[in-house]
Design an enzyme around this catalytic site. Sequence first.
Site, mmCIF file in Angstrom:
data_model
loop_
_atom_site.group_PDB
_atom_site.id
_atom_site.type_symbol
_atom_site.label_atom_id
_atom_site.label_comp_id
_atom_site.label_asym_id
_atom_site.label_seq_id
_atom_site.Cartn_x
_atom_site.Cartn_y
_atom_site.Cartn_z
ATOM 1 N N HIS A 1 11.567 18.215 -0.929
ATOM 2 C CA HIS A 1 11.867 18.178 0.502
ATOM 3 C C HIS A 1 13.030 17.217 0.717
ATOM 4 C CE1 HIS A 1 9.292 14.700 -0.109
ATOM 5 N NE2 HIS A 1 9.596 14.237 1.089
ATOM 6 N N HIS B 1 13.688 14.412 2.397
ATOM 7 C CA HIS B 1 13.625 13.014 2.800
ATOM 8 C C HIS B 1 14.457 12.228 1.799
ATOM 9 C CE1 HIS B 1 9.779 13.205 5.479
ATOM 10 N NE2 HIS B 1 10.878 13.345 6.178
ATOM 11 N N ASP C 1 14.286 9.488 0.068
ATOM 12 C CA ASP C 1 13.794 8.952 -1.201
ATOM 13 C C ASP C 1 13.571 10.027 -2.246
ATOM 14 O OD1 ASP C 1 11.738 9.738 0.598
ATOM 15 O OD2 ASP C 1 10.230 8.644 -0.527
ATOM 16 N N HIS C 2 13.755 11.297 -1.853
ATOM 17 C CA HIS C 2 13.591 12.410 -2.795
ATOM 18 C C HIS C 2 14.895 13.187 -3.025
ATOM 19 C CE1 HIS C 2 9.102 12.254 -2.801
ATOM 20 N NE2 HIS C 2 9.337 11.665 -1.644
ATOM 21 N N HIS D 1 3.485 18.625 5.056
ATOM 22 C CA HIS D 1 4.184 17.369 5.294
ATOM 23 C C HIS D 1 4.873 17.448 6.654
ATOM 24 C CE1 HIS D 1 5.526 13.495 4.094
ATOM 25 N NE2 HIS D 1 6.800 13.808 3.932
ATOM 26 N N ASP E 1 5.158 14.516 -1.487
ATOM 27 C CA ASP E 1 4.643 14.203 -0.159
ATOM 28 C C ASP E 1 3.870 15.356 0.478
ATOM 29 O OD1 ASP E 1 6.449 12.332 -0.988
ATOM 30 O OD2 ASP E 1 7.285 11.974 0.992
ATOM 31 N N HIS F 1 4.786 7.402 -6.730
ATOM 32 C CA HIS F 1 5.179 7.361 -5.319
ATOM 33 C C HIS F 1 4.305 6.348 -4.562
ATOM 34 C CE1 HIS F 1 6.093 8.826 -1.217
ATOM 35 N NE2 HIS F 1 7.194 9.325 -1.756
#
Length: 306
Positions: A61, A63, A65-66, A146, A209, A267
């Site tokens: 996804h 976001h 941090d990914h 999510h 997530d 994570h």
Amino acid sequence: MRELLVLGTASQVPTRHRNHNGYLLRWDDEVILFDPGEGTQRQMLMAGQAVTPLKRICITHFHGDHSLGLPGILQRVSLDRVPHPVTVHYPAGGQEFYDRLRHATSYWDNAEIVPSPVSAGSGSDGDAAFVAETSAGRLTALPLRHSIEAYGYRLAEPDSRRLLPALLAEHGISGPAVGELQRAGRLGEVTLEQVSTVRPGQSFAFIMDTGLCDNVYALAEDVDMLVIESTFLDEDSALAAQVGHLTAGQAASVARESRVRKLVLTHFSQRYQDSTRFLDEARKEFDGPIVIAEDLLRVPLPPRRS
């Protein structure tokens, strides 16, 4: 070689000891990078891992941090003139984010980057979004639960057959005839099944997530290795449910109910200073091998099932 190289294990923000997400799966000659967060390129350097073997990148996804490490990885792929195509799988609904990351800055684009957006099936929650046939097996995706569109990935190697020397000798098959039997599946009256046994394929699942949903269990079912987020501890389960994340106990219960062979927890929220607490909670739910992921850790896949 079949192993997971952990490049980063933090969640929303990095810490002094945990980089943002990044997970590199080496499966013989199929090398897949999952969720390259900020700093992934440097973590690969620290681990002695070049980008050249990279065959594909999987984004769960969009976001930060990914995915904020994606521009650096793709630019390094071009800088090193990787000679083969590199496929990028990502949620189709995040096309705008992919386009921005793909050309975040100016650089000489010397590589073949193949975009491969993933979208959910039109039916029930369990419908797979087919991704690719790889040299390691079938890579599929399933939608997760999510705050934005997110997918988990599963890599499954098909079963094959292992020849049994004693049965080959019993039927007088040797030398080049063995190869002919393997190719054709039959040699005269002798079939491949008569002189071999099933060699179970291996499997791997990657779940980031998400709140608990049917697809979490579907992705994890019977896999040899499950890499799964465990952002929170059970004391914060209400917050986890609110923001679409799992606790260590929930992740471990998924592993138990799905008959996972090796569980890798990662994570982790920066709010917890003692990572052994994640292991303590997970052990209450799952009695198989558990790995609390640390940056630059290498985790081998379990031996093949007999």
